[in-house]
Design an enzyme around this catalytic site. Structure first.
Site, PDB file in Angstrom:
ATOM      1  N   PRO A   9      45.154  -6.384  83.301  1.00  0.00           N
ATOM      2  CA  PRO A   9      44.109  -7.463  83.824  1.00  0.00           C
ATOM      3  C   PRO A   9      43.913  -7.177  85.272  1.00  0.00           C
ATOM      4  O   PRO A   9      44.950  -6.885  86.138  1.00  0.00           O
ATOM      5  CB  PRO A   9      44.871  -8.833  83.636  1.00  0.00           C
ATOM      6  CG  PRO A   9      46.181  -8.511  83.352  1.00  0.00           C
ATOM      7  CD  PRO A   9      46.056  -7.131  82.606  1.00  0.00           C
ATOM      8  N   ASN A  10      42.713  -7.455  85.806  1.00  0.00           N
ATOM      9  CA  ASN A  10      42.155  -7.350  87.298  1.00  0.00           C
ATOM     10  C   ASN A  10      42.154  -6.124  87.802  1.00  0.00           C
ATOM     11  O   ASN A  10      41.325  -5.896  89.058  1.00  0.00           O
ATOM     12  CB  ASN A  10      43.004  -8.122  88.138  1.00  0.00           C
ATOM     13  CG  ASN A  10      43.217  -9.644  87.817  1.00  0.00           C
ATOM     14  OD1 ASN A  10      42.101 -10.537  87.705  1.00  0.00           O
ATOM     15  ND2 ASN A  10      44.433 -10.178  87.419  1.00  0.00           N
ATOM     16  N   ARG A  17      39.629  -5.305  95.131  1.00  0.00           N
ATOM     17  CA  ARG A  17      40.540  -6.652  95.276  1.00  0.00           C
ATOM     18  C   ARG A  17      41.586  -6.346  96.193  1.00  0.00           C
ATOM     19  O   ARG A  17      42.130  -5.409  96.019  1.00  0.00           O
ATOM     20  CB  ARG A  17      41.035  -7.153  93.837  1.00  0.00           C
ATOM     21  CG  ARG A  17      42.360  -6.382  93.467  1.00  0.00           C
ATOM     22  CD  ARG A  17      43.057  -7.292  92.423  1.00  0.00           C
ATOM     23  NE  ARG A  17      43.975  -6.367  91.687  1.00  0.00           N
ATOM     24  CZ  ARG A  17      44.826  -6.841  91.035  1.00  0.00           C
ATOM     25  NH1 ARG A  17      45.205  -8.041  90.832  1.00  0.00           N
ATOM     26  NH2 ARG A  17      45.786  -5.918  90.518  1.00  0.00           N
ATOM     27  N   TYR A  22      46.256  -2.902  97.488  1.00  0.00           N
ATOM     28  CA  TYR A  22      45.835  -1.906  96.359  1.00  0.00           C
ATOM     29  C   TYR A  22      45.218  -0.864  96.679  1.00  0.00           C
ATOM     30  O   TYR A  22      44.908  -0.070  95.969  1.00  0.00           O
ATOM     31  CB  TYR A  22      45.402  -2.757  95.354  1.00  0.00           C
ATOM     32  CG  TYR A  22      46.320  -3.774  94.797  1.00  0.00           C
ATOM     33  CD1 TYR A  22      47.527  -3.538  93.957  1.00  0.00           C
ATOM     34  CD2 TYR A  22      45.748  -5.049  94.657  1.00  0.00           C
ATOM     35  CE1 TYR A  22      48.369  -4.606  93.643  1.00  0.00           C
ATOM     36  CE2 TYR A  22      46.732  -6.054  94.130  1.00  0.00           C
ATOM     37  CZ  TYR A  22      47.854  -5.841  93.459  1.00  0.00           C
ATOM     38  OH  TYR A  22      48.669  -6.766  92.998  1.00  0.00           O
ATOM     39  N   ASN A  71      49.554   0.562  83.161  1.00  0.00           N
ATOM     40  CA  ASN A  71      49.822  -0.351  84.291  1.00  0.00           C
ATOM     41  C   ASN A  71      49.299  -1.577  83.771  1.00  0.00           C
ATOM     42  O   ASN A  71      47.985  -2.043  83.647  1.00  0.00           O
ATOM     43  CB  ASN A  71      48.922   0.096  85.459  1.00  0.00           C
ATOM     44  CG  ASN A  71      49.020  -0.925  86.767  1.00  0.00           C
ATOM     45  OD1 ASN A  71      49.886  -2.113  86.409  1.00  0.00           O
ATOM     46  ND2 ASN A  71      48.680  -0.811  87.827  1.00  0.00           N
ATOM     47  N   GLU A  95      55.345   3.546  83.014  1.00  0.00           N
ATOM     48  CA  GLU A  95      54.702   2.625  83.689  1.00  0.00           C
ATOM     49  C   GLU A  95      54.401   2.955  84.947  1.00  0.00           C
ATOM     50  O   GLU A  95      55.268   3.404  85.735  1.00  0.00           O
ATOM     51  CB  GLU A  95      56.009   1.435  83.556  1.00  0.00           C
ATOM     52  CG  GLU A  95      55.712   0.335  84.161  1.00  0.00           C
ATOM     53  CD  GLU A  95      56.761  -0.814  84.253  1.00  0.00           C
ATOM     54  OE1 GLU A  95      57.808  -0.509  83.646  1.00  0.00           O
ATOM     55  OE2 GLU A  95      56.557  -1.826  84.719  1.00  0.00           O
TER      56      GLU A  95
HETATM   57  C1  DQA Z   1      50.157  -4.186  89.663  1.00  0.00           C
HETATM   58  C2  DQA Z   1      51.254  -5.178  90.204  1.00  0.00           C
HETATM   59  C3  DQA Z   1      51.497  -6.532  89.592  1.00  0.00           C
HETATM   60  O1  DQA Z   1      52.352  -7.375  89.891  1.00  0.00           O
HETATM   61  C4  DQA Z   1      49.965  -7.111  89.625  1.00  0.00           C
HETATM   62  O2  DQA Z   1      49.898  -8.266  88.876  1.00  0.00           O
HETATM   63  C5  DQA Z   1      48.906  -6.232  89.406  1.00  0.00           C
HETATM   64  C6  DQA Z   1      48.996  -4.996  89.941  1.00  0.00           C
HETATM   65  C7  DQA Z   1      50.417  -2.918  90.557  1.00  0.00           C
HETATM   66  O3  DQA Z   1      49.746  -1.941  90.185  1.00  0.00           O
HETATM   67  O4  DQA Z   1      50.761  -3.008  91.724  1.00  0.00           O
HETATM   68  O5  DQA Z   1      47.925  -6.815  88.903  1.00  0.00           O
HETATM   69  O6  DQA Z   1      50.435  -4.093  88.452  1.00  0.00           O
END
Ligand code: DQA
Length: 137
Positions: A9-10, A17, A22, A71, A95
């Site tokens: 997600p996201n 974002r 990020y 991820n 991961e």
């Molecule tokens: C993430 C870290 C997670 O805690 C966060 O909710 C994300 C991105 C990262 O790539 O740093 O959506 O997975």
């Protein structure tokens, strides 16, 4: 080798974002770069904001591909079901997280995926995906 990248997600908003956390590179550009850097290999990509779709994708590729780079975004910290799916498949999973979770909130310190993963690559931004692919080669 056949490697599948699965993003949760996201991560479809990657590049726009919270760029201070990020970064500004998006996955369309990263994927092109990875496919040219690892041109001898098949690199697939899937992203979903839906937990069950991520599980279905792990099931679909998790018995035939050589490696999965996962991820799972915030589902990492909440989803026993995604952790169970990683345990259930035979393809090894690396991961990846863009941000250094150790420096972040307490609720990001737990991963339901980590106990079933081959390893974790955390805090190297988008370079983490190439490092994860490298780990399978
Ligand atoms: C993430 C870290 C997670 O805690 C966060 O909710 C994300 C991105 C990262 O790539 O740093 O959506 O997975």
């Amino acid at each position: 080798m056949k490697i599948m990248i699965i993003n949760g997600p996201n991560l479809n908003l990657q590049g726009i974002r919270e760029p201070e956390i990020y970064g500004t590179v998006n996955f369309t550009d990263l994927l092109k770069e990875l496919q040219s850097q690892f041109s001898a290999h098949e690199i697939g990509y899937f992203q979903s904001n839906v937990e069950g779709e991520i599980i279905n994708c792990l099931h679909e590729f998790g018995f035939s591909f050589d490696g999965i780079v996962l991820n799972a975004g915030a589902y990492t910290h909440t989803s026993i079901a995604i952790g169970d799916a990683v345990a259930a498949i035979t393809t090894p999973v690396v991961e990846v997280h863009l941000s250094n979770l150790s420096k972040r909130e307490d609720f990001r310190q737990n991963s339901f995926i980590a106990p079933h993963a081959k390893g974790q690559i955390i805090g190297f931004g988008m370079s983490g995906y190439a490092l994860a692919i490298q780990a399978f080669l």
